[in-house]
Design a protein around this motif. Structure first.
Motif, PDB file in Angstrom:
ATOM      1  N   ALA A   1      41.862  21.772  32.850  1.00  0.00           N
ATOM      2  CA  ALA A   1      42.209  22.463  34.091  1.00  0.00           C
ATOM      3  C   ALA A   1      43.713  22.705  34.131  1.00  0.00           C
ATOM      4  O   ALA A   1      44.455  22.236  33.271  1.00  0.00           O
ATOM      5  CB  ALA A   1      41.769  21.645  35.288  1.00  0.00           C
ATOM      6  N   GLU A   2      44.153  23.421  35.140  1.00  0.00           N
ATOM      7  CA  GLU A   2      45.569  23.772  35.206  1.00  0.00           C
ATOM      8  C   GLU A   2      46.090  23.752  36.634  1.00  0.00           C
ATOM      9  O   GLU A   2      45.386  24.111  37.567  1.00  0.00           O
ATOM     10  CB  GLU A   2      45.765  25.192  34.645  1.00  0.00           C
TER      11      GLU A   2
ATOM     12  N   THR B   1      41.968  26.586  30.995  1.00  0.00           N
ATOM     13  CA  THR B   1      42.116  27.206  32.303  1.00  0.00           C
ATOM     14  C   THR B   1      43.506  27.826  32.352  1.00  0.00           C
ATOM     15  O   THR B   1      44.493  27.136  32.093  1.00  0.00           O
ATOM     16  CB  THR B   1      41.983  26.141  33.413  1.00  0.00           C
TER      17      THR B   1
ATOM     18  N   VAL C   1      41.422  31.411  36.439  1.00  0.00           N
ATOM     19  CA  VAL C   1      41.568  30.989  37.824  1.00  0.00           C
ATOM     20  C   VAL C   1      42.547  31.922  38.525  1.00  0.00           C
ATOM     21  O   VAL C   1      43.341  32.611  37.893  1.00  0.00           O
ATOM     22  CB  VAL C   1      42.004  29.513  37.975  1.00  0.00           C
ATOM     23  N   THR C   2      42.448  31.900  39.846  1.00  0.00           N
ATOM     24  CA  THR C   2      43.130  32.942  40.605  1.00  0.00           C
ATOM     25  C   THR C   2      44.046  32.383  41.678  1.00  0.00           C
ATOM     26  O   THR C   2      44.538  33.151  42.503  1.00  0.00           O
ATOM     27  CB  THR C   2      42.086  33.842  41.295  1.00  0.00           C
ATOM     28  N   SER C   3      44.265  31.061  41.690  1.00  0.00           N
ATOM     29  CA  SER C   3      45.138  30.554  42.759  1.00  0.00           C
ATOM     30  C   SER C   3      46.473  31.268  42.657  1.00  0.00           C
ATOM     31  O   SER C   3      46.965  31.544  41.576  1.00  0.00           O
ATOM     32  CB  SER C   3      45.332  29.042  42.689  1.00  0.00           C
TER      33      SER C   3
ATOM     34  N   ARG D   1      45.126  37.106  49.258  1.00  0.00           N
ATOM     35  CA  ARG D   1      43.810  36.628  48.845  1.00  0.00           C
ATOM     36  C   ARG D   1      42.929  37.758  48.329  1.00  0.00           C
ATOM     37  O   ARG D   1      42.280  37.644  47.308  1.00  0.00           O
ATOM     38  CB  ARG D   1      43.086  35.938  50.015  1.00  0.00           C
TER      39      ARG D   1
ATOM     40  N   ARG E   1      43.518  38.987  44.690  1.00  0.00           N
ATOM     41  CA  ARG E   1      43.473  38.085  43.535  1.00  0.00           C
ATOM     42  C   ARG E   1      42.455  38.533  42.510  1.00  0.00           C
ATOM     43  O   ARG E   1      42.715  38.563  41.317  1.00  0.00           O
ATOM     44  CB  ARG E   1      43.118  36.664  43.970  1.00  0.00           C
ATOM     45  N   TYR E   2      41.275  38.887  42.982  1.00  0.00           N
ATOM     46  CA  TYR E   2      40.234  39.246  42.018  1.00  0.00           C
ATOM     47  C   TYR E   2      40.438  40.648  41.473  1.00  0.00           C
ATOM     48  O   TYR E   2      40.016  40.941  40.365  1.00  0.00           O
ATOM     49  CB  TYR E   2      38.841  39.059  42.615  1.00  0.00           C
TER      50      TYR E   2
ATOM     51  N   ALA F   1      36.353  30.311  37.610  1.00  0.00           N
ATOM     52  CA  ALA F   1      36.194  29.269  38.621  1.00  0.00           C
ATOM     53  C   ALA F   1      36.591  29.834  39.968  1.00  0.00           C
ATOM     54  O   ALA F   1      37.727  30.228  40.156  1.00  0.00           O
ATOM     55  CB  ALA F   1      37.053  28.047  38.283  1.00  0.00           C
ATOM     56  N   GLY F   2      35.674  29.863  40.897  1.00  0.00           N
ATOM     57  CA  GLY F   2      35.957  30.442  42.211  1.00  0.00           C
ATOM     58  C   GLY F   2      34.636  30.969  42.729  1.00  0.00           C
ATOM     59  O   GLY F   2      33.944  31.698  42.019  1.00  0.00           O
ATOM     60  N   VAL F   3      34.256  30.561  43.948  1.00  0.00           N
ATOM     61  CA  VAL F   3      32.881  30.783  44.367  1.00  0.00           C
ATOM     62  C   VAL F   3      32.750  31.571  45.655  1.00  0.00           C
ATOM     63  O   VAL F   3      31.696  31.620  46.264  1.00  0.00           O
ATOM     64  CB  VAL F   3      32.140  29.436  44.509  1.00  0.00           C
ATOM     65  N   SER F   4      33.829  32.194  46.113  1.00  0.00           N
ATOM     66  CA  SER F   4      33.706  33.113  47.237  1.00  0.00           C
ATOM     67  C   SER F   4      32.827  34.278  46.784  1.00  0.00           C
ATOM     68  O   SER F   4      32.526  34.420  45.602  1.00  0.00           O
ATOM     69  CB  SER F   4      35.087  33.639  47.634  1.00  0.00           C
TER      70      SER F   4
ATOM     71  N   PHE G   1      32.288  28.238  36.563  1.00  0.00           N
ATOM     72  CA  PHE G   1      32.497  26.806  36.766  1.00  0.00           C
ATOM     73  C   PHE G   1      32.238  26.561  38.241  1.00  0.00           C
ATOM     74  O   PHE G   1      32.990  27.023  39.087  1.00  0.00           O
ATOM     75  CB  PHE G   1      33.935  26.480  36.362  1.00  0.00           C
TER      76      PHE G   1
END
Ligand SMILES: Cc1cc2nc3c(=O)[nH]c(=O)nc-3n(C[C@H](O)[C@H](O)[C@H](O)COP(=O)(O)O)c2cc1C
Lengths: 399, 455
Positions: free
Chosen positions: B55-56, B97, B128-130, B147, B150-151, B219-222, B238
């Motif tokens: 992870a990161e 990640t 990942v998109t943070s 937000r 991000r995607y 990784a991200g579930v929205s 993930f």
């Protein structure tokens, strides 16, 4: 006299653009781990101080300022810092110094990448900082305006000179950030103190709060201070502007003298820029070795012929015997050079010639060691392990 | 009709920088020395795992402006350490990640293609998109993304990376000393991409790598995250869902979305993280789990974990007393900075927790242990193997990314005791049957679906 250091610069199939066509080359292996692992093992067998691994975001080209359409030279390369990571676990003593560009990359990433390489190699990492920005590099990232059009004719115009000077100033800031991040965890910051339920002593972690013209970086690093504290920073430099960068920020500078008078003059200028700072100066040499002078020259000339042009290099080219190369190195050392970085004309051939022939000769002359004196690259180069620049700050906070 | 038994996908996750990793255990080793990574990766390979995963987090977390000091911190660069692990493993996939916001596609695509070459086709990327401003403070780009952007960026980032990976054909390097031709064509690597986020062109330097395209996780579930995973091209997602009740609907949702995008069934693998505690008897395992959870979550640690949701300073609340009576402050300045925010609706979460605490008589710390110290698979090796297998066979997931509270030896007993049982059942390979990560996962080579539908 100081200890002589001998390093090799690795790049593709060697430093001659037709090197890959030599029967001694391994052109099918250039993108494999085995190739690089073997080169490192060979260099370590010769007890060489370190290898550098060249890199560039732009594709190789016979044209210095743009991509070309030749298909008869090596095109393509892997990321040098990752080659370094891949070959580090299989080696034990030799230093590993990948090239990293400063113009489009993030100093935060570079700092942790090289710190991680230092962990992987248990203290044998360095970095060769490269100022990018020329040719088509800006378009690969699309983040910054393209540089002024460059050619040999425009190189001396004020606009281009200003552009280059700014890129080097930015590189100085970049190294400053990388170095501060390496120091941003003091040694001993990790305490694992069960009594107070603390994993780290946060007074030993520091924001670096760097604010410069090109970027701002807060810190601290996410990676603890690397084993060497400060991995070794190197720069290749051909003129005053890069000498100044090396003097401000590097531990080792590679320069390219072409004759004894030039060698003395460059050394004097670099030493003056460094103003007493501990900067080691190495001369770069492109080498083709042979049993006698004629066969060494013939090797190079054959490749020139295949390539359709005489080899052009920023560094001096020596085609001759190991004996003649040893003479030349001895001369440079007497002038005050700390070492040489040899660029083998053909890999692995000229690297093997260095370890098999040159190294024993240098040793016989009392110029080179017969074992590795230290386990870290800094130790190898006779550099102390510095304490973190932030250490005194936390000691003094009570006052 | 019975369908064939699913093969469980297993990833190994080496402890990160969170409360789950227990540093106070005398057996806890270094989280940063290469030897730790080497031990864990070689253990995973001994257990015929599909991949190793890191992870990161790109900024050290802070609480009220001060660096977190009670959890393990201090991590390496993922891609660098995974590349080094390629030297000491032979079949294990290596998944890094890496954030799509604080990197540039040209550089990252180059790094990933390099890892793929240097590992013989074992590279993977977990996108990942943070994108918070706090993390942005470490980068020259600075700033952050909204937000909703991000995607957009992640999707376009991946599209650019794929274009770069396709810029060389597998046969472009001839290296033919006879004819003197190194390249088959003069423009190998040439590319151009013009989009909202990226406008770049030139020649990519890395010849086509063994897998062509590294394996992609997300990784991200929205809703946006699910849609990206199902339609935008990732090979796996993930997931944070650990109970069958939550995991099955998520699994179905991903399969349905994936089908809507015209992807064959099973194209998007679903992989939750999972931890385990083993014991000689069930009671023994439960007791061991209790000890581990208390080591993971001290009184102070409990306050801090609840602060991630309350977004208030809770240091004044007795860990052995009741839950804080104040309401959360989701819109106030962040108390905890630099942590991926998974609990999105704070008010809702707190009211659920209050009910949970009331019905079980939990103190603040007990609630934190219950919520954050939960370990999914606790039991004897046979029980754990049964439950893991049932979870997968009942479509809770396609496998797991397995972590442990102990770095670097936590996985040893799983490999020694649980893996042989899964192998006996026929749910886990007894040896690798390929050499690449795609081979391990049974994922075919990437083909451009947009060109397929256009044809
Ligand atoms: C299981 C899981 C693991 C994650 N791991 C990381 C990580 O290692 N590093 C990171 O920066 N973000 C991580 N994230 C954060 C996501 O990339 C994403 O920013 C976050 O989940 C919000 O996206 P969403 O709204 O689509 O869920 C993770 C998210 C999930 C669900």
């Amino acid at each position: 006299m100081t200890q002589l250091h001998v390093a090799v610069a690795l790049d593709g199939a060697g430093w001659h653009p037709a090197a890959w066509r030599s029967p001694a080359a391994r052109p099918h292996d250039l993108f494999t781990a085995a190739y690089w692992t073997d080169l490192l093992a060979e260099a370590q067998r010769g007890l060489l101080d370190f290898v550098t691994i060249d890199d560039s975001f732009t594709i190789q080209s016979a044209d210095h300022f743009a991509a070309d359409s030749r298909t008869d030279q090596v095109r393509g390369r892997l990321d040098a810092a990752l080659i370094a990571a891949r070959i580090a676990p299989g080696s034990a003593h030799i230093g590993i110094i990948p090239a990293v560009s400063t113009t489009h990359t993030e100093p935060f990433h570079t700092s942790k990448n090289i710190a991680t390489l230092d962990y992987i190699s248990t203290g044998r990492a360095g970095v060769q900082v490269r100022v990018g920005g020329l040719g088509g590099e800006a378009a690969l990232f699309g983040r910054r305006p393209s540089p002024p059009a460059l050619s040999f004719e425009t190189l001396a115009t004020p606009e281009v000179e200003r552009f280059i000077a700014e890129r080097f100033d930015e590189a100085a800031d970049y190294i400053e950030v990388v170095r501060r991040l390496w120091d941003s965890w003091e040694d001993g910051a990790e305490i694992r103190d069960r009594a107070t339920d603390r994993f780290v002593d946060r007074d030993k972690l520091h924001r670096i709060d760097f604010e410069g013209r090109w970027f701002s970086v807060r810190g601290p690093s996410i990676t603890p201070r690397p084993p060497q504290g400060q991995p070794v920073v190197t720069v290749l430099a051909h003129s005053t502007v890069p000498y100044r960068l090396a003097a401000r920020q590097a531990d080792v500078v590679f320069v390219t003298p072409h004759d004894p008078a030039g060698a003395a003059a460059i050394l004097a200028e670099v030493r003056q820029e460094a103003a007493g700072a501990a900067l080691q100066v190495y001369a770069d040499l492109v080498v083709f070795l042979g049993a006698d002078a004629a066969s060494a020259s013939a090797r190079k000339e054959h490749l020139d012929e295949l390539d359709g042009a005489e080899l052009f290099s920023d560094a001096r080219i020596l085609a001759g015997t190991a004996e003649a190369l040893a003479d030349h190195i001895e001369e440079l050392h007497q002038l005050g050079y700390d070492g040489v970085r040899l660029r083998p004309g053909v890999l692995p051939y000229d690297l093997t010639a260095v370890t098999d022939q040159l190294v024993p000769l240098l040793r016989r002359r009392g110029l080179f060691r017969d074992r590795y004196p230290a386990t870290t690259l800094r130790g190898q180069l006779g550099l102390d392990r510095p304490t973190s620049r932030y250490q005194s700050i936390s000691v003094g906070t009570d006052a | 009709m019975t369908r064939p038994r699913k093969q469980i996908i297993l990833g190994a996750y080496l402890g990160g920088v969170n409360h789950q990793t227990v540093w106070s255990d005398p057996a806890a080793g270094s989280q940063i020395e290469f030897a730790s990574f080497q031990h864990a990766a070689q253990t995973a390979e001994r257990g015929k795992f599909d991949f190793f995963f890191l992870a990161e987090g790109l900024a050290l977390r802070e609480r009220l402006g001060q660096i977190f000091d009670q959890d393990v911190i201090g991590r390496p660069d993922n891609i660098t350490v995974l590349t080094a692990l390629a030297a000491v493993t032979s079949h294990l996939g290596l998944i890094a990640t890496v954030n799509a916001t604080f990197n540039e596609p040209y550089e990252l695509a180059r790094q990933l293609a390099t890892v793929d070459h240097l590992s013989g086709g074992r590279a993977g990327w977990n996108i990942v998109t943070s994108s918070d401003a706090f993390t942005g403070g470490n980068f020259r780009r600075g700033g952050f993304l909204k937000r909703e952007d991000r995607y957009t960026r992640a999707e376009e980032f991946l599209a650019v990376a794929r274009r770069l990976w396709d810029s060389w054909s597998a046969d472009d390097v001839l290296a033919d000393t006879g004819s003197g031709q190194f390249l088959r064509r003069p423009d190998a690597g040439e590319f151009a991409f013009s989009g909202k986020q990226f406008d770049i062109s030139g020649r990519f330097t890395v010849p086509r790598s063994p897998q062509g395209h590294p394996v992609i996780l997300q990784a991200g579930v929205s809703a946006e995250g699910r849609e990206f995973a199902a339609g935008g091209g990732p090979d796996a997602i993930f997931s944070p869902f650990h109970t069958l009740a939550e995991a099955q609907p998520f699994y179905r949702d991903i399969q349905e979305r994936s089908a809507r995008h015209g992807r064959p069934a099973g194209s998007t693998k679903v992989l939750p993280g999972a931890a385990f505690v083993l014991g000689d008897s069930e009671a023994d395992a439960v007791e061991r789990h209790r000890e581990i959870a208390l080591a993971q979550i001290s009184g102070r640690g409990a306050q801090i974990l609840l602060e991630t949701v309350w977004n208030r300073d809770l240091s004044g609340y007795d860990p052995d007393g009741p839950l804080p009576d104040v309401d959360p402050d989701p819109t106030g300045p962040l108390v905890i900075q630099g942590r991926a925010r998974i609990h999105q609706d704070a008010l809702d979460t707190v009211s659920k927790w209050r009910a949970l605490a009331a019905s079980n008589g939990f103190s603040l710390r007990q609630l934190a242990v219950h919520v954050f110290g939960h370990t999914e698979f606790v039991g004897t090796p046979t029980q754990v193997a049964d439950r893991l297998d049932a979870f997968v066979q009942n479509d809770g997931s396609d496998g797991f990314i397995i972590g442990s509270h102990l770095t670097p030896t936590g996985l040893d007993e799983f490999v020694d005791k649980v893996v042989p049982l899964l192998q006996e059942r026929g749910s886990l390979r007894t040896d690798y049957d390929g050499t690449t990560l795609r081979d391990n996962l049974g994922i075919p080579a990437y083909t451009d679906r947009s060109s397929l539908t256009a044809a």
